[in-house]
Write a protein that holds these residues in place. Structure first.
Motif, PDB file in Angstrom:
ATOM      1  N   LYS A   1       0.915  -1.021   0.020  1.00 41.92           N
ATOM      2  CA  LYS A   1      -0.103  -0.036  -0.732  1.00 41.92           C
ATOM      3  C   LYS A   1       1.067   1.167  -0.030  1.00 41.92           C
ATOM      4  CE  LYS A   1      -3.421  -2.368   2.449  1.00 41.92           C
ATOM      5  NZ  LYS A   1      -4.510  -2.595   4.287  1.00 41.92           N
ATOM      6  N   LYS A   2       1.650   0.984   0.604  1.00 40.05           N
ATOM      7  CA  LYS A   2       2.993   2.549   0.633  1.00 40.05           C
ATOM      8  C   LYS A   2       3.532   2.467  -0.826  1.00 40.05           C
ATOM      9  CE  LYS A   2       4.258   1.917   5.683  1.00 40.05           C
ATOM     10  NZ  LYS A   2       5.326   1.798   6.769  1.00 40.05           N
ATOM     11  N   ARG A   3       3.078   2.350  -2.503  1.00 41.53           N
ATOM     12  CA  ARG A   3       4.018   2.190  -3.358  1.00 41.53           C
ATOM     13  C   ARG A   3       2.789   2.207  -3.919  1.00 41.53           C
ATOM     14  NH1 ARG A   3       6.877  -0.792   0.229  1.00 41.53           N
ATOM     15  NH2 ARG A   3       9.387  -0.433  -0.561  1.00 41.53           N
ATOM     16  N   THR A   4       3.846   3.440  -5.238  1.00 41.28           N
ATOM     17  CA  THR A   4       2.907   3.514  -6.620  1.00 41.28           C
ATOM     18  C   THR A   4       3.436   2.368  -7.488  1.00 41.28           C
ATOM     19  OG1 THR A   4       2.012   5.713  -6.419  1.00 41.28           O
ATOM     20  CG2 THR A   4       2.386   5.148  -8.320  1.00 41.28           C
ATOM     21  N   TRP A   5       2.720   2.127  -8.187  1.00 44.91           N
ATOM     22  CA  TRP A   5       2.939   0.947  -9.748  1.00 44.91           C
ATOM     23  C   TRP A   5       2.819   1.343 -11.062  1.00 44.91           C
ATOM     24  CZ3 TRP A   5       4.703  -3.560  -7.304  1.00 44.91           C
ATOM     25  CH2 TRP A   5       4.255  -3.514  -6.601  1.00 44.91           C
ATOM     26  N   TYR A   6       4.737   0.694 -10.639  1.00 44.31           N
ATOM     27  CA  TYR A   6       4.700   1.411 -12.823  1.00 44.31           C
ATOM     28  C   TYR A   6       4.716  -0.094 -13.247  1.00 44.31           C
ATOM     29  CZ  TYR A   6       5.252   6.058 -11.069  1.00 44.31           C
ATOM     30  OH  TYR A   6       4.675   7.413 -10.874  1.00 44.31           O
ATOM     31  N   SER A   7       4.175   0.205 -14.883  1.00 47.57           N
ATOM     32  CA  SER A   7       4.539  -0.563 -15.894  1.00 47.57           C
ATOM     33  C   SER A   7       5.671  -0.054 -16.661  1.00 47.57           C
ATOM     34  CB  SER A   7       2.935  -1.319 -16.671  1.00 47.57           C
ATOM     35  OG  SER A   7       3.952  -2.205 -17.856  1.00 47.57           O
ATOM     36  N   TYR A   8       6.843  -0.767 -16.237  1.00 48.67           N
ATOM     37  CA  TYR A   8       8.280  -0.798 -17.695  1.00 48.67           C
ATOM     38  C   TYR A   8       7.779  -1.851 -18.954  1.00 48.67           C
ATOM     39  CZ  TYR A   8       9.765   1.947 -14.050  1.00 48.67           C
ATOM     40  OH  TYR A   8      10.586   3.147 -13.123  1.00 48.67           O
ATOM     41  N   SER A   9       8.012  -0.784 -19.864  1.00 48.64           N
ATOM     42  CA  SER A   9       7.743  -2.484 -20.890  1.00 48.64           C
ATOM     43  C   SER A   9       8.955  -1.622 -22.170  1.00 48.64           C
ATOM     44  CB  SER A   9       6.250  -1.737 -21.289  1.00 48.64           C
ATOM     45  OG  SER A   9       5.882  -1.231 -21.524  1.00 48.64           O
ATOM     46  N   MET A  10       8.484  -3.389 -22.786  1.00 45.51           N
ATOM     47  CA  MET A  10       9.896  -2.556 -24.288  1.00 45.51           C
ATOM     48  C   MET A  10       9.387  -3.249 -25.563  1.00 45.51           C
ATOM     49  SD  MET A  10      13.217  -4.210 -23.659  1.00 45.51           S
ATOM     50  CE  MET A  10      13.504  -3.614 -21.734  1.00 45.51           C
ATOM     51  N   GLN A  11       8.997  -2.677 -26.420  1.00 42.87           N
ATOM     52  CA  GLN A  11       8.895  -3.247 -27.728  1.00 42.87           C
ATOM     53  C   GLN A  11       9.940  -3.788 -28.191  1.00 42.87           C
ATOM     54  OE1 GLN A  11       5.236  -3.625 -28.246  1.00 42.87           O
ATOM     55  NE2 GLN A  11       5.427  -5.226 -30.420  1.00 42.87           N
ATOM     56  N   ILE A  12       9.868  -5.092 -28.635  1.00 43.58           N
ATOM     57  CA  ILE A  12      11.156  -5.837 -29.401  1.00 43.58           C
ATOM     58  C   ILE A  12      10.821  -6.098 -30.607  1.00 43.58           C
ATOM     59  CG2 ILE A  12      13.375  -7.580 -29.840  1.00 43.58           C
ATOM     60  CD1 ILE A  12      13.681  -6.219 -26.633  1.00 43.58           C
ATOM     61  N   ASP A  13      11.130  -5.745 -32.159  1.00 48.27           N
ATOM     62  CA  ASP A  13       9.678  -6.941 -33.446  1.00 48.27           C
ATOM     63  C   ASP A  13       8.650  -6.970 -32.407  1.00 48.27           C
ATOM     64  OD1 ASP A  13      12.495  -7.211 -34.884  1.00 48.27           O
ATOM     65  OD2 ASP A  13      12.759  -8.705 -33.137  1.00 48.27           O
ATOM     66  N   ASP A  14       8.282  -7.789 -33.245  1.00 51.37           N
ATOM     67  CA  ASP A  14       6.569  -8.216 -32.549  1.00 51.37           C
ATOM     68  C   ASP A  14       6.037  -8.053 -31.029  1.00 51.37           C
ATOM     69  OD1 ASP A  14       5.557  -8.013 -35.378  1.00 51.37           O
ATOM     70  OD2 ASP A  14       6.248 -10.269 -35.734  1.00 51.37           O
ATOM     71  N   GLU A  15       6.845  -8.435 -30.515  1.00 55.52           N
ATOM     72  CA  GLU A  15       6.291  -8.689 -29.345  1.00 55.52           C
ATOM     73  C   GLU A  15       6.856  -7.623 -28.150  1.00 55.52           C
ATOM     74  OE1 GLU A  15       7.994 -12.389 -25.938  1.00 55.52           O
ATOM     75  OE2 GLU A  15       9.145 -12.568 -28.074  1.00 55.52           O
ATOM     76  N   ARG A  16       6.330  -7.849 -27.219  1.00 57.58           N
ATOM     77  CA  ARG A  16       6.085  -6.836 -26.000  1.00 57.58           C
ATOM     78  C   ARG A  16       7.144  -7.496 -25.212  1.00 57.58           C
ATOM     79  NH1 ARG A  16       4.873  -1.910 -26.821  1.00 57.58           N
ATOM     80  NH2 ARG A  16       4.817  -0.849 -24.281  1.00 57.58           N
ATOM     81  N   PHE A  17       7.300  -6.707 -24.216  1.00 53.06           N
ATOM     82  CA  PHE A  17       7.857  -7.696 -22.716  1.00 53.06           C
ATOM     83  C   PHE A  17       7.597  -6.374 -21.421  1.00 53.06           C
ATOM     84  CE2 PHE A  17      10.841  -9.081 -25.881  1.00 53.06           C
ATOM     85  CZ  PHE A  17      10.921 -10.621 -25.610  1.00 53.06           C
ATOM     86  N   SER A  18       6.864  -7.069 -20.737  1.00 53.60           N
ATOM     87  CA  SER A  18       6.469  -6.174 -19.302  1.00 53.60           C
ATOM     88  C   SER A  18       6.107  -6.641 -18.100  1.00 53.60           C
ATOM     89  CB  SER A  18       5.660  -5.329 -19.772  1.00 53.60           C
ATOM     90  OG  SER A  18       4.509  -4.460 -18.768  1.00 53.60           O
ATOM     91  N   VAL A  19       6.980  -5.513 -17.086  1.00 59.25           N
ATOM     92  CA  VAL A  19       7.235  -6.132 -15.369  1.00 59.25           C
ATOM     93  C   VAL A  19       7.052  -5.162 -14.867  1.00 59.25           C
ATOM     94  CG1 VAL A  19       9.385  -7.083 -15.731  1.00 59.25           C
ATOM     95  CG2 VAL A  19       9.921  -5.152 -15.513  1.00 59.25           C
ATOM     96  N   ASN A  20       6.032  -5.116 -13.640  1.00 61.40           N
ATOM     97  CA  ASN A  20       5.676  -4.221 -12.993  1.00 61.40           C
ATOM     98  C   ASN A  20       6.475  -3.838 -11.747  1.00 61.40           C
ATOM     99  OD1 ASN A  20       2.761  -4.402 -13.951  1.00 61.40           O
ATOM    100  ND2 ASN A  20       2.759  -6.207 -13.173  1.00 61.40           N
ATOM    101  N   VAL A  21       7.417  -2.827 -11.079  1.00 61.61           N
ATOM    102  CA  VAL A  21       7.579  -1.914 -10.306  1.00 61.61           C
ATOM    103  C   VAL A  21       6.808  -1.389  -9.650  1.00 61.61           C
ATOM    104  CG1 VAL A  21      10.072  -0.718 -10.331  1.00 61.61           C
ATOM    105  CG2 VAL A  21       9.407  -2.596 -12.269  1.00 61.61           C
ATOM    106  N   GLY A  22       7.294  -0.883  -8.054  1.00 64.99           N
ATOM    107  CA  GLY A  22       7.083  -0.486  -7.511  1.00 64.99           C
ATOM    108  C   GLY A  22       8.027   0.407  -7.051  1.00 64.99           C
ATOM    109  N   HIS A  23       7.496   1.910  -6.346  1.00 66.86           N
ATOM    110  CA  HIS A  23       7.908   3.197  -6.379  1.00 66.86           C
ATOM    111  C   HIS A  23       7.084   3.614  -4.491  1.00 66.86           C
ATOM    112  CE1 HIS A  23      10.129   4.448 -10.400  1.00 66.86           C
ATOM    113  NE2 HIS A  23       9.458   3.341 -10.699  1.00 66.86           N
ATOM    114  N   ARG A  24       8.402   4.011  -3.817  1.00 70.28           N
ATOM    115  CA  ARG A  24       8.059   4.025  -3.174  1.00 70.28           C
ATOM    116  C   ARG A  24       7.484   5.021  -2.261  1.00 70.28           C
ATOM    117  NH1 ARG A  24      12.768   3.781   0.714  1.00 70.28           N
ATOM    118  NH2 ARG A  24      10.946   3.677   2.790  1.00 70.28           N
ATOM    119  N   ASN A  25       6.223   5.857  -2.140  1.00 66.68           N
ATOM    120  CA  ASN A  25       5.025   6.560  -1.995  1.00 66.68           C
ATOM    121  C   ASN A  25       6.115   7.375  -0.959  1.00 66.68           C
ATOM    122  OD1 ASN A  25       3.677   5.836  -4.159  1.00 66.68           O
ATOM    123  ND2 ASN A  25       1.395   5.698  -2.073  1.00 66.68           N
TER     124      ASN A  25
END
Length: 319
Positions: free
Chosen positions: A92-116
């Motif tokens: 609950k003490k974090r704001t959440w972000y999706s970090y993603s990248m596009q390589i050719d036809d595939e998309r890679f994504s992970v979720n990362v928390g930032h402390r509030n």
């Protein structure tokens, strides 16, 4: 580099004032250094509970030195299934972000928390605190390289050293690289607390753990097939510890991928010292055509300094 001083000879126990930093006269090459320390100053001066520095923060050098390989998006909500009260509180003490990248036809994504909340002076002055603020270019390019070369990690035991707040490259390895296992580490306990919560908000098909690990801890002797490391060469006092750590933890036929800018002669010193103890080092300047084209596009930008902003890849193996 002495961790207790900044480039303007401020002692670590002194207060940091943004206005004082801006007053310093200097050429264009000093601007990025001032901005980087302004990030720390802003974090110390902001009221408790304010938003953390994001990838688009006005003080962030990512606006100048990012290679724009990652797309970030704040997530409206995240859910985690757990009965661990401490974990739920941290979530609950974090704001959440999706970090993603596009390589050719595939998309890679992970979720990362930032402390509030903002970071205290003790947090920021701890062992390698730089990863607590934002994603630096070496982390960005290493993550992109990882996702372009996933076969390196197939069925391998993988270790990330000095992964900071996110251990971003390690997250991509764990989620997409089909490794046997992944261990994410940093010397800063605040960083690892964040990584531990982040792991609960991503799905992996292999065992993934995280731990506080200082490179001079010679009790840590487990061997790994692949070790990844982003921007960990700039502290002169810690370089020998890093090299000794790599020697203890890299298997005889293993591979370490070290991503870092030249930053004066720090990268060359790392290679020279590594070779003295028996490592073979291969320096790769153009390791990905997309990253290389991004670099070429930035060369005319007065804020861009190739020596401190462009990450170079070093492949480290045992002779």
């Amino acid at each position: 580099m002495d961790q207790r001083k900044d480039v303007y000879d401020y002692q670590s126990k002194c207060s940091i004032d943004i206005s004082d930093l801006i007053k310093f006269a200097g050429n264009e090459k000093k601007k990025v250094a001032r901005r980087r320390w302004a990030i720390l100053a802003k974090a110390l001066k902001s009221p408790t509970g304010s938003e953390p520095s994001s990838p688009t923060d006005e003080y962030s050098v990512r606006r100048i030195s990012s290679f724009m390989l990652l797309q970030t998006q704040q997530l409206p909500s995240m859910s985690v299934i757990s009965t661990d009260v401490r974990l739920l509180d941290q979530f609950k003490k974090r704001t959440w972000y999706s970090y993603s990248m596009q390589i050719d036809d595939e998309r890679f994504s992970v979720n990362v928390g930032h402390r509030n909340r903002t970071f205290s002076a003790e947090d920021l002055m701890g062992f390698n605190n730089t990863g607590n603020i934002c994603i630096w270019p070496s982390e960005e390019t290493l993550s992109y390289y990882v996702c372009n070369n996933l076969d390196i990690f197939n069925d391998k035991k993988v270790l990330e050293l000095g992964g900071g707040m996110s251990c971003l490259a390690g997250l991509y390895v764990a989620k997409y690289g089909r490794p046997k296992s992944v261990t994410l580490t940093d010397g800063n306990k605040i960083s690892i607390e964040n990584v531990q919560v982040t792991l609960e908000c991503n799905k992996f098909d292999c065992p993934v753990d995280s731990k506080v690990f200082k490179w001079n801890d010679d009790s840590f002797t487990e061997w790994y097939d692949v070790i990844i490391c982003a921007d960990c060469l700039f502290f002169d006092d810690a370089r020998n510890d890093l090299i000794d750590c790599l020697w203890r933890t890299l298997s005889s036929d293993g591979l370490a991928l070290v991503m870092a800018p030249e930053r004066g002669n720090t990268l060359d010193c790392f290679m020279e010292q590594s070779q003295k103890i028996g490592f073979s080092c291969r320096k790769i300047v153009n390791y990905n055509e997309v990253v290389w084209s991004k670099r070429l596009a930035l060369l005319d930008n007065v804020e861009f300094n190739d020596n401190i902003h462009y990450p170079i890849l070093i492949e480290v193996t045992k002779s």
